[in-house]
Design a protein around this motif. Structure first.
Motif, PDB file in Angstrom:
ATOM      1  N   TYR A   1      21.913  30.832 -23.819  1.00 22.39           N
ATOM      2  CA  TYR A   1      20.723  30.804 -22.967  1.00 22.39           C
ATOM      3  C   TYR A   1      21.118  30.550 -21.522  1.00 22.39           C
ATOM      4  O   TYR A   1      20.621  31.175 -20.593  1.00 22.39           O
ATOM      5  CB  TYR A   1      19.758  29.689 -23.412  1.00 22.39           C
ATOM      6  CG  TYR A   1      18.726  30.138 -24.419  1.00 22.39           C
ATOM      7  CD1 TYR A   1      17.917  31.245 -24.164  1.00 22.39           C
ATOM      8  CD2 TYR A   1      18.540  29.453 -25.614  1.00 22.39           C
ATOM      9  CE1 TYR A   1      16.968  31.647 -25.082  1.00 22.39           C
ATOM     10  CE2 TYR A   1      17.596  29.843 -26.539  1.00 22.39           C
ATOM     11  CZ  TYR A   1      16.815  30.947 -26.275  1.00 22.39           C
ATOM     12  OH  TYR A   1      15.885  31.349 -27.170  1.00 22.39           O
TER      13      TYR A   1
ATOM     14  N   ARG B   1      11.817  32.347 -24.936  1.00 24.99           N
ATOM     15  CA  ARG B   1      11.533  32.294 -26.373  1.00 24.99           C
ATOM     16  C   ARG B   1      11.051  33.650 -26.871  1.00 24.99           C
ATOM     17  O   ARG B   1      11.506  34.153 -27.898  1.00 24.99           O
ATOM     18  CB  ARG B   1      10.487  31.210 -26.630  1.00 24.99           C
ATOM     19  CG  ARG B   1      10.002  31.095 -28.055  1.00 24.99           C
ATOM     20  CD  ARG B   1      11.084  30.463 -28.930  1.00 24.99           C
ATOM     21  NE  ARG B   1      10.666  30.454 -30.318  1.00 24.99           N
ATOM     22  CZ  ARG B   1      10.808  31.505 -31.133  1.00 24.99           C
ATOM     23  NH1 ARG B   1      11.324  32.633 -30.679  1.00 24.99           N
ATOM     24  NH2 ARG B   1      10.426  31.418 -32.396  1.00 24.99           N
TER      25      ARG B   1
ATOM     26  N   LEU C   1       5.226  24.444 -11.238  1.00 24.46           N
ATOM     27  CA  LEU C   1       4.526  23.993 -12.443  1.00 24.46           C
ATOM     28  C   LEU C   1       4.408  25.125 -13.458  1.00 24.46           C
ATOM     29  O   LEU C   1       4.724  24.969 -14.640  1.00 24.46           O
ATOM     30  CB  LEU C   1       3.139  23.473 -12.050  1.00 24.46           C
ATOM     31  CG  LEU C   1       2.294  22.859 -13.152  1.00 24.46           C
ATOM     32  CD1 LEU C   1       2.943  21.583 -13.661  1.00 24.46           C
ATOM     33  CD2 LEU C   1       0.894  22.546 -12.646  1.00 24.46           C
TER      34      LEU C   1
ATOM     35  N   LEU D   1      -3.400  23.419 -10.415  1.00 28.04           N
ATOM     36  CA  LEU D   1      -3.567  23.733 -11.828  1.00 28.04           C
ATOM     37  C   LEU D   1      -4.089  25.158 -12.005  1.00 28.04           C
ATOM     38  O   LEU D   1      -3.568  25.941 -12.813  1.00 28.04           O
ATOM     39  CB  LEU D   1      -4.557  22.736 -12.441  1.00 28.04           C
ATOM     40  CG  LEU D   1      -4.325  22.326 -13.874  1.00 28.04           C
ATOM     41  CD1 LEU D   1      -2.976  21.653 -14.023  1.00 28.04           C
ATOM     42  CD2 LEU D   1      -5.439  21.383 -14.320  1.00 28.04           C
TER      43      LEU D   1
ATOM     44  N   SER E   1       7.607  26.083 -15.132  1.00 29.96           N
ATOM     45  CA  SER E   1       8.101  25.108 -16.091  1.00 29.96           C
ATOM     46  C   SER E   1       7.621  25.402 -17.506  1.00 29.96           C
ATOM     47  O   SER E   1       8.227  24.970 -18.462  1.00 29.96           O
ATOM     48  CB  SER E   1       7.705  23.696 -15.670  1.00 29.96           C
ATOM     49  OG  SER E   1       6.320  23.534 -15.814  1.00 29.96           O
ATOM     50  N   TRP E   2       6.520  26.125 -17.632  1.00 32.32           N
ATOM     51  CA  TRP E   2       6.163  26.544 -18.992  1.00 32.32           C
ATOM     52  C   TRP E   2       6.343  28.053 -19.195  1.00 32.32           C
ATOM     53  O   TRP E   2       6.583  28.495 -20.311  1.00 32.32           O
ATOM     54  CB  TRP E   2       4.745  26.081 -19.381  1.00 32.32           C
ATOM     55  CG  TRP E   2       3.619  26.615 -18.547  1.00 32.32           C
ATOM     56  CD1 TRP E   2       3.242  27.906 -18.416  1.00 32.32           C
ATOM     57  CD2 TRP E   2       2.705  25.844 -17.746  1.00 32.32           C
ATOM     58  NE1 TRP E   2       2.166  28.005 -17.578  1.00 32.32           N
ATOM     59  CE2 TRP E   2       1.808  26.764 -17.165  1.00 32.32           C
ATOM     60  CE3 TRP E   2       2.548  24.486 -17.481  1.00 32.32           C
ATOM     61  CZ2 TRP E   2       0.770  26.354 -16.307  1.00 32.32           C
ATOM     62  CZ3 TRP E   2       1.514  24.085 -16.636  1.00 32.32           C
ATOM     63  CH2 TRP E   2       0.653  25.006 -16.053  1.00 32.32           C
TER      64      TRP E   2
ATOM     65  N   ILE F   1     -10.737  15.542 -11.245  1.00 28.69           N
ATOM     66  CA  ILE F   1      -9.836  16.232 -10.324  1.00 28.69           C
ATOM     67  C   ILE F   1     -10.483  17.467  -9.701  1.00 28.69           C
ATOM     68  O   ILE F   1      -9.853  18.156  -8.907  1.00 28.69           O
ATOM     69  CB  ILE F   1      -8.497  16.629 -10.986  1.00 28.69           C
ATOM     70  CG1 ILE F   1      -8.733  17.520 -12.202  1.00 28.69           C
ATOM     71  CG2 ILE F   1      -7.691  15.396 -11.356  1.00 28.69           C
ATOM     72  CD1 ILE F   1      -7.441  18.130 -12.723  1.00 28.69           C
TER      73      ILE F   1
ATOM     74  N   THR G   1       4.020  24.140  -5.398  1.00 31.16           N
ATOM     75  CA  THR G   1       3.889  23.265  -6.559  1.00 31.16           C
ATOM     76  C   THR G   1       3.347  24.046  -7.750  1.00 31.16           C
ATOM     77  O   THR G   1       3.829  23.894  -8.879  1.00 31.16           O
ATOM     78  CB  THR G   1       2.953  22.076  -6.252  1.00 31.16           C
ATOM     79  OG1 THR G   1       3.301  21.533  -4.999  1.00 31.16           O
ATOM     80  CG2 THR G   1       3.052  21.013  -7.326  1.00 31.16           C
TER      81      THR G   1
ATOM     82  N   THR H   1      23.954  28.725 -29.169  1.00 34.77           N
ATOM     83  CA  THR H   1      22.722  29.322 -28.655  1.00 34.77           C
ATOM     84  C   THR H   1      22.368  28.773 -27.274  1.00 34.77           C
ATOM     85  O   THR H   1      21.991  29.506 -26.369  1.00 34.77           O
ATOM     86  CB  THR H   1      21.551  29.024 -29.615  1.00 34.77           C
ATOM     87  OG1 THR H   1      22.038  29.092 -30.935  1.00 34.77           O
ATOM     88  CG2 THR H   1      20.426  29.995 -29.407  1.00 34.77           C
ATOM     89  N   TYR H   2      22.492  27.465 -27.128  1.00 39.79           N
ATOM     90  CA  TYR H   2      22.145  26.812 -25.868  1.00 39.79           C
ATOM     91  C   TYR H   2      22.996  27.366 -24.733  1.00 39.79           C
ATOM     92  O   TYR H   2      22.494  27.722 -23.661  1.00 39.79           O
ATOM     93  CB  TYR H   2      22.352  25.309 -26.020  1.00 39.79           C
ATOM     94  CG  TYR H   2      22.260  24.539 -24.737  1.00 39.79           C
ATOM     95  CD1 TYR H   2      21.100  24.614 -23.936  1.00 39.79           C
ATOM     96  CD2 TYR H   2      23.314  23.725 -24.311  1.00 39.79           C
ATOM     97  CE1 TYR H   2      21.011  23.905 -22.756  1.00 39.79           C
ATOM     98  CE2 TYR H   2      23.229  23.012 -23.132  1.00 39.79           C
ATOM     99  CZ  TYR H   2      22.085  23.105 -22.352  1.00 39.79           C
ATOM    100  OH  TYR H   2      22.006  22.407 -21.201  1.00 39.79           O
TER     101      TYR H   2
ATOM    102  N   ILE I   1      -5.115  18.986  -6.636  1.00 36.46           N
ATOM    103  CA  ILE I   1      -4.576  19.084  -7.995  1.00 36.46           C
ATOM    104  C   ILE I   1      -5.264  20.209  -8.766  1.00 36.46           C
ATOM    105  O   ILE I   1      -4.630  20.959  -9.494  1.00 36.46           O
ATOM    106  CB  ILE I   1      -4.753  17.751  -8.742  1.00 36.46           C
ATOM    107  CG1 ILE I   1      -4.034  16.643  -7.985  1.00 36.46           C
ATOM    108  CG2 ILE I   1      -4.218  17.835 -10.167  1.00 36.46           C
ATOM    109  CD1 ILE I   1      -4.374  15.255  -8.484  1.00 36.46           C
TER     110      ILE I   1
ATOM    111  N   PRO J   1      10.435  29.019 -20.027  1.00 37.05           N
ATOM    112  CA  PRO J   1      10.816  28.757 -21.424  1.00 37.05           C
ATOM    113  C   PRO J   1      10.087  29.667 -22.405  1.00 37.05           C
ATOM    114  O   PRO J   1      10.681  30.170 -23.363  1.00 37.05           O
ATOM    115  CB  PRO J   1      10.406  27.293 -21.644  1.00 37.05           C
ATOM    116  CG  PRO J   1      10.387  26.699 -20.293  1.00 37.05           C
ATOM    117  CD  PRO J   1       9.991  27.788 -19.356  1.00 37.05           C
TER     118      PRO J   1
END
Lengths: 215, 305
Positions: A130, A35, A24, A90, A27-28, A81, A20, A126-127, A86, A31
């Motif tokens: 990518y 970029r 997680l 994190l 997911s950041w 938390i 997980t 562009t999309y 969790i 991208p």
């Protein structure tokens, strides 16, 4: 005791928490590295250098930082938390972010030269460009996931500090091993270490066979 | 330049993450209302004996909807967690540290629930000839023999309860061993420290639980118990509840129930019998019936500099 249901439970919990955390974090991180790879500014270089340096951050420091945030008297204490799975998810996600960003940036940066221009020349927007790039670099990205996952699974500092090594709740592989060493159960700790190694190698092997294309 | 469509995707992703986190929190907070969680911080050495999990399991038999979560850290950190309001209860064995938190009003309802002895172990040859002598005198002899180059002492060096006691013994002997070539600081746990002592034929101060366990597994063939009696070796275990006036979310009633169970006749019998089957001797002695003596001893230790 060696292969008891408790060991099985710890194994499943460790795998769930670390996978997980990897998803997680990706997911950041993915991208962000996409970029970053599309820019050549000095600021980008600086950001990438910072991420490179942060790979070596001791896990206990990340754990302590997160503890200060999540403690009842800390700024995010209201979330309640701390000492839950969790919190470990994190923490591990934050821990492996610099690793994923740094490695993915290199992959995407090189891929840009190869695929980006070609895709645009062939009339892609562009999309689509990518997407082409992501598809072409998938093998490398999977390996990056595996490295990040192994790092999350094998780290101790975050799990111990923000997880608390609570029996039946936040106890994972590494914290169990640390506890068994404190108890003096060295053989059992070694056995656990061996199980951890077997699991990591098996998963790595399976994913490599399934997802990594040989050139 | 990132085009609009990518921004949207990134935004969607961020929202997804947010939903994941929020739903996890909601799940955790609201879908498990029948279970009451009591959080207790404690020291690694006490937790590693297994006594606390054993007591919690027995308590759970009477109160199946209660989950007791132990956070095992160093003595200093265990008390710090109470100060920060992250736990409801504390189980510790470092009177001089406990005292500060009592005075600040963070810890209340202090109760001594068990005790045992630290022991000085060392090489079978016993070069400093400390066998069965007074603990403080033993430290003096170790110092002299060490200075003569004939003995080594291994220290935890990690500010743990055991390390604190070792430092107190040096202070009572009016000696300072820090920095001496024969004084080895491991900076690690009791098991590791005992193994170092075994390898180097050195003396060390240890709790009985860890020592007996490793000894029984034949990992410490070179070590023997040399000093196990003396007031200054008394190891006093106390339980505290975090003051709900300081941290209003503390589950005071639940903590009180567990505390009363630990000092009840049943709880005290469980403490006294723990480890007997495995080691042949009890690892802890119940405090019941000796409360006054233990309290005056606790006061003495608490007021040591």
């Amino acid at each position: 005791m060696v292969l008891s249901s408790e060991v099985l439970e710890i194994t499943i919990r460790s795998l769930m928490i670390s996978s997980t955390a990897t998803i997680l974090s990706s997911s950041w991180s993915i991208p962000l590295s996409l970029r970053l790879s599309s820019s050549h500014s000095k600021l980008t270089n600086l950001i990438v250098s910072i991420f490179n340096a942060l790979i070596g951050l001791p896990t206990v420091i990340v754990g302590l930082f997160l503890y200060m945030l999540l403690s009842r008297t800390g700024p995010l204490g209201f979330l309640q938390i701390l000492y839950t799975p969790i919190a470990i998810i994190l923490g591990e996600a934050i821990l492996i972010t610099p690793l994923i960003v740094s490695l993915a940036y290199e992959v995407f940066y090189k891929a840009r030269v190869e695929y980006w221009e070609v895709a645009l020349t062939l009339g892609a927007d562009t999309y689509q460009a990518y997407r082409t790039m992501l598809r072409e670099t998938l093998s490398d990205v999977i390996i990056i996931f595996l490295i990040a996952f192994s790092r999350a699974l094998g780290e101790l500092g975050v799990a111990l500090i923000v997880g608390g090594n609570i029996r039946g709740f936040t106890r994972v592989f590494t914290t169990t091993i640390a506890l068994e060493i404190a108890k003096g159960n060295f053989e059992f700790a070694l056995t656990l270490g061996l199980i951890l190694l077997i699991i990591i190698s098996t998963i790595t092997a399976i994913i490599r066979i399934l997802g990594v294309r040989r050139e | 330049m990132v085009k609009k469509v990518d921004r949207k995707r990134i935004l969607a992703l961020l929202i997804l993450i947010l939903i994941m986190i929020v739903s996890a929190i909601i799940y955790w907070k609201y879908l498990t209302p029948s279970v009451k969680v009591l959080r207790v911080s404690t020291t690694t050495s006490l937790y590693a004996t297994g006594l606390l999990d054993f007591l919690a399991d027995e308590f759970k038999k009477m109160r199946p909807n209660v989950v007791i979560q132990f956070i095992a850290v160093g003595s200093g950190a265990a008390l710090k967690l109470a100060e920060k309001g992250d736990v409801d209860m504390v189980f510790v064995h470092a009177p001089n540290l406990e005292k500060e938190y009592i005075e600040e009003g963070i810890l209340i309802n202090g109760t001594i629930f068990a005790y045992n002895n630290f022991i000085i172990v060392g090489s079978v040859n016993d070069p400093a000839n400390i066998s069965n002598c007074d603990p403080v005198e033993a430290m003096r002899r170790i110092y002299e023999t060490g200075e003569a180059g004939k003995a080594l002492f291994v220290s935890r060096g990690d500010n743990s309860g055991t390390h604190q006691r070792e430092l107190l013994l040096w202070r009572l002997a009016e000696l300072n061993a820090t920095g001496k070539s024969w004084y080895i600081e491991t900076g690690s746990g009791m098991s590791e420290t005992l193994l170092v002592a075994n390898e180097k034929d050195a003396y060390t101060l240890t709790d009985t639980g860890t020592y007996l366990k490793l000894k029984r597994e034949n990992k410490l063939p070179n070590l023997e118990t040399l000093v196990d009696e003396g007031f200054v070796l008394l190891n006093i275990y106390s339980a505290y509840i975090v003051n709900p006036d300081v941290h209003p979310h503390v589950k005071y009633d639940l903590a009180m129930d567990f505390l009363l169970f630990v000092i009840s006749n049943e709880g005290q019998e469980l403490i006294g019998s723990y480890g007997v089957e495995e080691f042949g001797v009890p690892l802890f002695y119940p405090a019941k019936g000796k409360e006054n003596d233990l309290y005056s001893a606790w006061l003495w230790f608490a007021n040591q500099p």
